[in-house]
Design a protein around this motif. Structure first.
Motif, PDB file in Angstrom:
ATOM      1  N   VAL A 153       0.678 -10.096   1.963  1.00  0.00           N
ATOM      2  CA  VAL A 153      -0.539 -10.592   1.337  1.00  0.00           C
ATOM      3  C   VAL A 153      -1.363  -9.492   0.697  1.00  0.00           C
ATOM      4  CG1 VAL A 153      -2.688 -11.863   1.726  1.00  0.00           C
ATOM      5  CG2 VAL A 153      -0.590 -12.578   2.869  1.00  0.00           C
ATOM      6  N   ARG A 154      -1.623  -8.429   1.434  1.00  0.00           N
ATOM      7  CA  ARG A 154      -2.477  -7.378   0.885  1.00  0.00           C
ATOM      8  C   ARG A 154      -1.885  -6.724  -0.355  1.00  0.00           C
ATOM      9  NH1 ARG A 154      -4.424  -4.122   6.322  1.00  0.00           N
ATOM     10  NH2 ARG A 154      -4.949  -5.979   7.555  1.00  0.00           N
ATOM     11  N   THR A 155      -0.570  -6.721  -0.474  1.00  0.00           N
ATOM     12  CA  THR A 155       0.087  -6.096  -1.613  1.00  0.00           C
ATOM     13  C   THR A 155       0.265  -7.060  -2.782  1.00  0.00           C
ATOM     14  OG1 THR A 155       2.252  -6.655  -0.689  1.00  0.00           O
ATOM     15  CG2 THR A 155       1.360  -4.492  -0.162  1.00  0.00           C
ATOM     16  N   ASN A 156      -0.179  -8.312  -2.618  1.00  0.00           N
ATOM     17  CA  ASN A 156       0.008  -9.313  -3.665  1.00  0.00           C
ATOM     18  C   ASN A 156      -1.340  -9.946  -3.986  1.00  0.00           C
ATOM     19  OD1 ASN A 156       0.489 -12.190  -4.659  1.00  0.00           O
ATOM     20  ND2 ASN A 156       2.548 -11.353  -4.740  1.00  0.00           N
ATOM     21  N   GLU A 157      -1.863  -9.647  -5.173  1.00  0.00           N
ATOM     22  CA  GLU A 157      -3.194 -10.097  -5.541  1.00  0.00           C
ATOM     23  C   GLU A 157      -3.327 -11.622  -5.502  1.00  0.00           C
ATOM     24  OE1 GLU A 157      -6.119  -9.889  -9.469  1.00  0.00           O
ATOM     25  OE2 GLU A 157      -4.401  -8.553  -9.291  1.00  0.00           O
ATOM     26  N   GLN A 158      -2.277 -12.306  -5.952  1.00  0.00           N
ATOM     27  CA  GLN A 158      -2.315 -13.772  -5.981  1.00  0.00           C
ATOM     28  C   GLN A 158      -2.400 -14.343  -4.574  1.00  0.00           C
ATOM     29  OE1 GLN A 158      -2.503 -15.696  -8.529  1.00  0.00           O
ATOM     30  NE2 GLN A 158      -2.057 -17.720  -7.722  1.00  0.00           N
ATOM     31  N   TYR A 159      -1.551 -13.871  -3.655  1.00  0.00           N
ATOM     32  CA  TYR A 159      -1.582 -14.346  -2.266  1.00  0.00           C
ATOM     33  C   TYR A 159      -2.935 -14.048  -1.626  1.00  0.00           C
ATOM     34  CZ  TYR A 159       3.513 -15.005  -2.151  1.00  0.00           C
ATOM     35  OH  TYR A 159       4.788 -15.420  -2.370  1.00  0.00           O
ATOM     36  N   ARG A 160      -3.421 -12.831  -1.861  1.00  0.00           N
ATOM     37  CA  ARG A 160      -4.664 -12.409  -1.209  1.00  0.00           C
ATOM     38  C   ARG A 160      -5.822 -13.312  -1.627  1.00  0.00           C
ATOM     39  NH1 ARG A 160      -4.342  -7.635  -2.707  1.00  0.00           N
ATOM     40  NH2 ARG A 160      -5.837  -7.584  -4.405  1.00  0.00           N
ATOM     41  N   ARG A 161      -5.884 -13.621  -2.924  1.00  0.00           N
ATOM     42  CA  ARG A 161      -6.971 -14.463  -3.418  1.00  0.00           C
ATOM     43  C   ARG A 161      -6.896 -15.873  -2.839  1.00  0.00           C
ATOM     44  NH1 ARG A 161      -6.238 -13.413  -8.289  1.00  0.00           N
ATOM     45  NH2 ARG A 161      -5.016 -15.221  -8.946  1.00  0.00           N
ATOM     46  N   LEU A 162      -5.697 -16.436  -2.747  1.00  0.00           N
ATOM     47  CA  LEU A 162      -5.543 -17.792  -2.215  1.00  0.00           C
ATOM     48  C   LEU A 162      -5.954 -17.867  -0.750  1.00  0.00           C
ATOM     49  CD1 LEU A 162      -2.128 -18.810  -3.822  1.00  0.00           C
ATOM     50  CD2 LEU A 162      -4.408 -19.548  -4.513  1.00  0.00           C
ATOM     51  N   VAL A 163      -5.530 -16.882   0.031  1.00  0.00           N
ATOM     52  CA  VAL A 163      -5.881 -16.880   1.451  1.00  0.00           C
ATOM     53  C   VAL A 163      -7.383 -16.675   1.631  1.00  0.00           C
ATOM     54  CG1 VAL A 163      -5.575 -15.689   3.653  1.00  0.00           C
ATOM     55  CG2 VAL A 163      -3.588 -16.142   2.202  1.00  0.00           C
ATOM     56  N   GLU A 164      -7.972 -15.776   0.826  1.00  0.00           N
ATOM     57  CA  GLU A 164      -9.409 -15.539   0.926  1.00  0.00           C
ATOM     58  C   GLU A 164     -10.193 -16.793   0.541  1.00  0.00           C
ATOM     59  OE1 GLU A 164     -11.112 -13.022   2.173  1.00  0.00           O
ATOM     60  OE2 GLU A 164      -9.203 -12.125   2.743  1.00  0.00           O
ATOM     61  N   ASP A 165      -9.730 -17.512  -0.473  1.00  0.00           N
ATOM     62  CA  ASP A 165     -10.396 -18.758  -0.863  1.00  0.00           C
ATOM     63  C   ASP A 165     -10.397 -19.757   0.285  1.00  0.00           C
ATOM     64  OD1 ASP A 165     -10.914 -17.797  -3.358  1.00  0.00           O
ATOM     65  OD2 ASP A 165      -9.326 -18.914  -4.380  1.00  0.00           O
ATOM     66  N   ALA A 166      -9.262 -19.855   0.979  1.00  0.00           N
ATOM     67  CA  ALA A 166      -9.169 -20.784   2.107  1.00  0.00           C
ATOM     68  C   ALA A 166     -10.106 -20.359   3.239  1.00  0.00           C
ATOM     69  CB  ALA A 166      -7.729 -20.862   2.608  1.00  0.00           C
ATOM     70  N   LYS A 167     -10.200 -19.061   3.486  1.00  0.00           N
ATOM     71  CA  LYS A 167     -11.078 -18.560   4.551  1.00  0.00           C
ATOM     72  C   LYS A 167     -12.544 -18.833   4.228  1.00  0.00           C
ATOM     73  CE  LYS A 167     -10.126 -14.339   5.876  1.00  0.00           C
ATOM     74  NZ  LYS A 167      -9.640 -12.937   5.795  1.00  0.00           N
ATOM     75  N   VAL A 168     -12.918 -18.647   2.967  1.00  0.00           N
ATOM     76  CA  VAL A 168     -14.300 -18.914   2.562  1.00  0.00           C
ATOM     77  C   VAL A 168     -14.623 -20.397   2.739  1.00  0.00           C
ATOM     78  CG1 VAL A 168     -15.841 -19.016   0.564  1.00  0.00           C
ATOM     79  CG2 VAL A 168     -14.472 -16.976   0.973  1.00  0.00           C
ATOM     80  N   TYR A 169     -13.647 -21.238   2.395  1.00  0.00           N
ATOM     81  CA  TYR A 169     -13.840 -22.690   2.506  1.00  0.00           C
ATOM     82  C   TYR A 169     -14.154 -23.097   3.944  1.00  0.00           C
ATOM     83  CZ  TYR A 169     -12.341 -27.578   2.914  1.00  0.00           C
ATOM     84  OH  TYR A 169     -12.260 -28.907   3.203  1.00  0.00           O
TER      85      TYR A 169
END
Length: 376
Positions: free
Chosen positions: A291-307
């Motif tokens: 995840v940390r090495t993949n900008e797309q994965y990181r953004r999706l997971v962070e969006d879910a956490k914020v939600y």
């Protein structure tokens, strides 16, 4: 694999008499050969579908095989206009020793690079390869992705530069780079130089859904399979010693976790605590590797956490049983939202690991709290 030898066999220059229109990519599907290109490359009216009579007037010049004979086309006018794609069947009589091309729509796997070969709008109209392309953005619902390209590829060997030069690449094939097999991921639609330096591409999933229902989409380089193996190895690496070390690390997160467990898991045992710690450790390892090495994965997971955790919300419960129910409701909501965001990504199959690990971390770090209505 030698891309120097194989890519030219797929590269097609499309002309109307002496007028260069754009590029195309030669592929084989179910034993037949097709030139795939962007609709706007071959259409007189931008965005409008084309007929067989219009396509018959064009010249499809293969870099290796010469001019290819027009046979017909597949796909409805609506499909052409919706995806800006045309699939043109050509004769096979001049084609020999063509590479076995596989198709894959999963462009989100970490550390993958792509290579594009087409013809720039230059005086020489010579085919050229753009290596070292990387994913910028994936737009799943439009079956589209954006590729970043190195800035030095915005110019030709003759010194001509700018997005206008690269417009000739519209219709080119996007291939996975540095693979043991030959994989097509998409078709170049246009050049973007406002939001990012790169190419707007249509995924091969659009070809499968509306042009070739017999097209098989494969798992690139064992991507999903390798992720499963990797996660199994990560899980096996979490030993009893690591669990004990986490309990005694002095950071206080396990103590906080124990306090929260009292609120929603009556009668919890050491095994329950150990499982939460395993969830945290496994997610931390998965996070570091994928995840940390993949900008797309990181953004999706962070969006879910914020939600699920925006504002460090707190949830009022009157009893441990209510706390337990509330916890599982949050878990289900988090899982549902994360699965929506990760749809089409190989990371989706690990969503339960992400949810379990992230909720355990939130509990341990006091971002998520439970307390009694009566102040207990």
């Amino acid at each position: 694999m030698s891309y120097i030898k194989l890519l030219p066999k797929t590269t097609v220059k499309i002309r109307r008499s002496d007028e260069f229109l754009g590029s195309g990519v030669l592929v084989t599907v179910d034993g037949r050969f097709y030139v795939i290109t962007a609709l706007h490359v071959v259409s007189d009216q931008d965005g409008c579908s084309v007929t067989g009579a219009e396509l018959l007037e064009l010249i499809y010049e293969s870099e290796v095989y010469g001019d290819l004979r027009f046979v017909g086309f597949v796909g409805s006018p609506d499909a052409q206009e919706k995806f800006d794609i045309v699939a043109i069947e050509v004769g096979s009589e001049k084609i020999s020793d063509f590479p076995n091309t596989r198709f894959c729509s999963d462009v989100s796997f970490p550390d993958v690079q792509f290579i594009v070969r087409g013809t720039a709008k230059s005086e020489t109209l010579s085919p050229h390869s753009i290596p070292r392309c990387e994913i910028d953005t994936i737009i799943e619902n439009e079956k589209k992705f954006h590729l970043r390209i190195p800035s030095d590829d915005y110019s030709t060997a003759q010194g001509e530069s700018g997005a206008e030069v690269l417009q000739g690449y519209s219709g080119s094939g996007v291939f996975f780079k540095d693979s043991e097999e030959f994989w097509l991921a998409g078709i170049v639609l246009s050049v973007e130089n406002n939001n990012f330096n790169g190419l707007v591409c249509r995924s091969v999933s659009a070809l499968q859904s509306c042009f070739f229902d017999c097209m098989d989409l494969d798992d690139y380089h064992g991507g999903n399979k390798n992720t499963r193996v990797s996660v199994s190895e990560l899980r096996a690496s979490i030993t009893e010693q690591l669990i004990e070390e986490r309990k005694n690390n002095g950071y206080g997160d396990v103590e906080n976790l124990v306090r929260k467990m009292e609120a929603f898991l009556p009668g919890w045992t050491t095994e329950d605590l150990d499982q939460f710690i395993v969830d945290i450790l496994l997610w931390e390892r998965l996070d570091r590797k994928y995840v940390r090495t993949n900008e797309q994965y990181r953004r999706l997971v962070e969006d879910a956490k914020v939600y699920i955790a925006s504002g460090n919300k707190k949830f009022s419960v009157g009893t441990p049983h209510q706390g337990n129910l509330k916890f599982h409701k949050i878990q289900e909501e988090f899982m549902g939202h994360l699965n929506e965001l990760l749809d089409g990504s190989p990371l989706k199959m690990n969503s339960r690991i992400i949810v379990s690990g992230e909720l355990a971390k939130m509990l341990a770090n006091c971002s998520l709290d439970f307390w009694s209505d009566h102040g207990d």
